[in-house]
Design an enzyme around this catalytic site. Structure first.
Site, PDB file in Angstrom:
ATOM      1  N   LEU A  36     -45.133  38.500 -35.359  1.00 33.39           N
ATOM      2  CA  LEU A  36     -44.166  39.680 -35.093  1.00 33.39           C
ATOM      3  C   LEU A  36     -44.740  40.770 -34.271  1.00 33.39           C
ATOM      4  O   LEU A  36     -45.689  41.048 -34.558  1.00 33.39           O
ATOM      5  CB  LEU A  36     -43.347  40.156 -36.240  1.00 33.39           C
ATOM      6  CG  LEU A  36     -42.935  38.938 -37.138  1.00 33.39           C
ATOM      7  CD1 LEU A  36     -42.096  39.440 -38.359  1.00 33.39           C
ATOM      8  CD2 LEU A  36     -41.649  38.174 -36.329  1.00 33.39           C
ATOM      9  N   HIS A  37     -43.954  41.390 -33.417  1.00 36.79           N
ATOM     10  CA  HIS A  37     -44.281  42.621 -32.579  1.00 36.79           C
ATOM     11  C   HIS A  37     -42.934  43.645 -32.678  1.00 36.79           C
ATOM     12  O   HIS A  37     -41.982  43.254 -33.300  1.00 36.79           O
ATOM     13  CB  HIS A  37     -44.749  42.085 -31.260  1.00 36.79           C
ATOM     14  CG  HIS A  37     -43.749  41.574 -30.585  1.00 36.79           C
ATOM     15  ND1 HIS A  37     -42.592  41.947 -30.316  1.00 36.79           N
ATOM     16  CD2 HIS A  37     -43.922  40.187 -30.176  1.00 36.79           C
ATOM     17  CE1 HIS A  37     -42.070  41.098 -29.400  1.00 36.79           C
ATOM     18  NE2 HIS A  37     -42.726  39.795 -29.342  1.00 36.79           N
ATOM     19  N   HIS A  40     -39.543  42.414 -32.175  1.00 37.18           N
ATOM     20  CA  HIS A  40     -38.954  41.627 -33.406  1.00 37.18           C
ATOM     21  C   HIS A  40     -38.237  42.551 -34.211  1.00 37.18           C
ATOM     22  O   HIS A  40     -37.192  42.323 -34.624  1.00 37.18           O
ATOM     23  CB  HIS A  40     -39.848  40.528 -34.085  1.00 37.18           C
ATOM     24  CG  HIS A  40     -40.306  39.628 -33.227  1.00 37.18           C
ATOM     25  ND1 HIS A  40     -41.663  39.514 -32.639  1.00 37.18           N
ATOM     26  CD2 HIS A  40     -39.748  38.364 -32.654  1.00 37.18           C
ATOM     27  CE1 HIS A  40     -41.875  38.185 -32.299  1.00 37.18           C
ATOM     28  NE2 HIS A  40     -40.781  37.427 -31.993  1.00 37.18           N
ATOM     29  N   GLY A 150     -32.990  38.520 -29.228  1.00 38.12           N
ATOM     30  CA  GLY A 150     -33.420  39.375 -27.879  1.00 38.12           C
ATOM     31  C   GLY A 150     -32.892  38.709 -26.413  1.00 38.12           C
ATOM     32  O   GLY A 150     -32.885  37.429 -26.346  1.00 38.12           O
ATOM     33  N   GLN A 156     -31.650  31.008 -23.561  1.00 36.99           N
ATOM     34  CA  GLN A 156     -31.632  30.841 -24.856  1.00 36.99           C
ATOM     35  C   GLN A 156     -30.463  31.496 -25.516  1.00 36.99           C
ATOM     36  O   GLN A 156     -29.728  30.913 -26.312  1.00 36.99           O
ATOM     37  CB  GLN A 156     -32.853  31.144 -25.574  1.00 36.99           C
ATOM     38  CG  GLN A 156     -32.872  30.742 -27.069  1.00 36.99           C
ATOM     39  CD  GLN A 156     -34.272  31.338 -27.816  1.00 36.99           C
ATOM     40  OE1 GLN A 156     -35.137  30.541 -27.724  1.00 36.99           O
ATOM     41  NE2 GLN A 156     -34.322  32.418 -28.516  1.00 36.99           N
ATOM     42  N   LEU A 187     -42.142  42.760 -24.333  1.00 34.89           N
ATOM     43  CA  LEU A 187     -43.023  42.486 -25.407  1.00 34.89           C
ATOM     44  C   LEU A 187     -42.935  40.901 -25.839  1.00 34.89           C
ATOM     45  O   LEU A 187     -41.731  40.302 -25.839  1.00 34.89           O
ATOM     46  CB  LEU A 187     -42.597  43.274 -26.745  1.00 34.89           C
ATOM     47  CG  LEU A 187     -43.074  44.801 -26.530  1.00 34.89           C
ATOM     48  CD1 LEU A 187     -42.537  45.373 -27.863  1.00 34.89           C
ATOM     49  CD2 LEU A 187     -44.126  45.105 -25.996  1.00 34.89           C
ATOM     50  N   ARG A 190     -46.724  35.888 -26.835  1.00 33.60           N
ATOM     51  CA  ARG A 190     -47.631  35.159 -25.968  1.00 33.60           C
ATOM     52  C   ARG A 190     -48.545  36.033 -25.128  1.00 33.60           C
ATOM     53  O   ARG A 190     -49.457  35.632 -24.538  1.00 33.60           O
ATOM     54  CB  ARG A 190     -46.915  34.118 -24.959  1.00 33.60           C
ATOM     55  CG  ARG A 190     -46.404  32.852 -25.698  1.00 33.60           C
ATOM     56  CD  ARG A 190     -46.150  31.827 -24.470  1.00 33.60           C
ATOM     57  NE  ARG A 190     -45.842  30.521 -25.475  1.00 33.60           N
ATOM     58  CZ  ARG A 190     -44.620  30.140 -25.818  1.00 33.60           C
ATOM     59  NH1 ARG A 190     -43.522  30.900 -25.995  1.00 33.60           N
ATOM     60  NH2 ARG A 190     -44.597  28.975 -26.454  1.00 33.60           N
TER      61      ARG A 190
END
Length: 285
Positions: A36-37, A40, A150, A156, A187, A190
Site C-alpha cells: 500500500l501507498h 491506496h 482508482g 479496469q 503512484l 510497481r
C-alpha cells in the site's frame, strides 16, 4: 490508534458486515493487492466519506498474472500495510489465503467482452478475466454497499463497472482521481522496481500524456498527438511502448485519427522502462 480488525476468511468478514448492517451502517470496500501507498490510502479516505465502515482487502490475485509475469516478485508486506491502514482508521482488513479465495476444484471465470479487449486486454490477454473474477467474488463475499477504485487503472474500472451492471450486483462503484507524486508520476506499487535513474526518467510519461491530451483537447489530430507522445517516450528510454491511444471515455472505442470534436475522450498509455511496465491515463477535453 487502534488498527483494523484482521480477518482471513469470508465467514469472519461476513459476521462483521452483518453486525454493521444490523446497526444501520453503510459498508465500503477498497480492493487492493497490498504494497500500500498514498494512492491506496486516498481510496480509503474517499470510501470513508461514502460509508460508515471501510473494508480494505489485500490479495495478490494469481489469476490476473500470466506465467511470465511478476506474481512471485510482486511486492508484499502485511505489517507495513496494516500500519498504513491504521493511520487512516480503516475498520477491517480482509487478507485471505489463495485457498480461501480459490478452493480446490475452483472452475468458474467471469469474462467481460468489449471494454476488456483493447489496450491492456490485447497486451495481457489473461488480465481482465482474472480481475473480473476476483472482484466479483469480493463484491459477493463482502456484500458491501459501495466500492472504490482508482482511475489510474482506468480500463479496469470500466471493466468492473460493466461486470457489476451486467450481473446485477447491488453495489455503487466510485472512481477516485489518480494519486500522483509531486513530479506527476502516478503512484504505483510497481514504482518500487524503478532504479533512481529510471525513476527520474519516468516523469516523461505523465509529461508526454499531458502534452498529447492538451493537443487533442485544443482540436489537434489524434494520430499526430499519439505519435508525438510515443516519440517522446522512446526518446526518454521507454521501450517498448505498448500503446498510446485516445479512446472514448465510457466504452473505450477508438477515437480519431482526426480531431475528436465533442466526444469525451481519455488518453491511455502503457510503456516499459527497464524491467518496469508503467500505465497511466488522463481525461481529454
Amino acid at each position: 490508534m487502534t488498527g483494523p480488525i484482521i480477518v482471513r476468511t469470508v465467514a469472519r468478514m461476513r459476521e462483521h458486515v452483518r453486525a454493521w448492517k444490523a446497526d444501520g451502517q453503510r459498508v465500503a470496500l477498497v480492493p487492493t493487492m497490498g504494497a500500500l501507498h498514498e494512492g491506496h490510502l486516498s481510496l480509503v479516505r474517499l470510501a470513508q466519506t461514502r460509508a460508515d465502515r471501510v473494508i480494505a482487502t489485500v490479495f495478490v490475485n494469481p489469476k490476473q498474472f500470466a506465467p511470465h509475469e511478476d506474481f512471485d516478485a510482486y511486492p508484499r508486506g502485511e505489517a507495513a500495510d496494516v500500519e498504513k491502514l491504521t493511520s487512516v482508521g480503516c475498520d477491517l482488513l480482509f487478507a485471505p489465503s489463495g485457498e480461501e479465495m480459490y478452493a480446490p476444484g475452483f472452475a468458474t471465470a467471469v469474462t467481460v467482452s468489449g471494454v476488456s479487449e483493447p489496450l491492456e486486454g490485447a497486451a495481457r490477454p489473461q488480465f481482465f478475466g482474472g480481475v473480473a473474477t476476483v472482484v466479483a467474488k469480493l463484491f459477493i463475499q463482502s456484500q458491501a454497499d459501495v466500492a472504490v477504485f482508482g482511475e489510474k487503472d482506468y480500463q479496469q474500472l470500466q471493466v468492473i463497472r460493466r461486470m457489476a451492471r451486467d450481473l446485477d450486483i447491488p453495489i455503487e462503484i466510485i472512481g477516485a482521481p489518480t494519486a500522483r507524486a509531486e513530479d506527476g508520476l502516478a503512484l504505483s506499487s510497481r514504482n518500487a522496481y524503478l532504479s533512481p535513474e529510471e525513476r527520474a526518467a519516468a516523469t516523461a510519461l505523465p509529461a508526454a500524456m499531458k502534452t498529447a491530451a492538451a493537443a487533442v483537447a485544443a482540436g489537434g489530430r489524434v494520430d499526430e498527438a499519439e505519435q508525438a507522445a510515443k516519440a517522446a517516450l522512446l526518446a526518454a528510454g521507454f521501450d517498448p511502448v505498448d500503446y498510446v491511444e485516445v479512446r472514448e471515455a465510457g466504452d473505450l472505442t477508438r477515437l480519431g485519427p482526426g480531431p475528436i470534436g465533442q466526444a469525451k475522450g481519455r488518453i491511455l498509455i502503457a510503456a516499459k522502462l527497464g524491467k518496469t511496465r508503467l500505465i497511466d491515463n488522463m481525461a481529454v477535453g
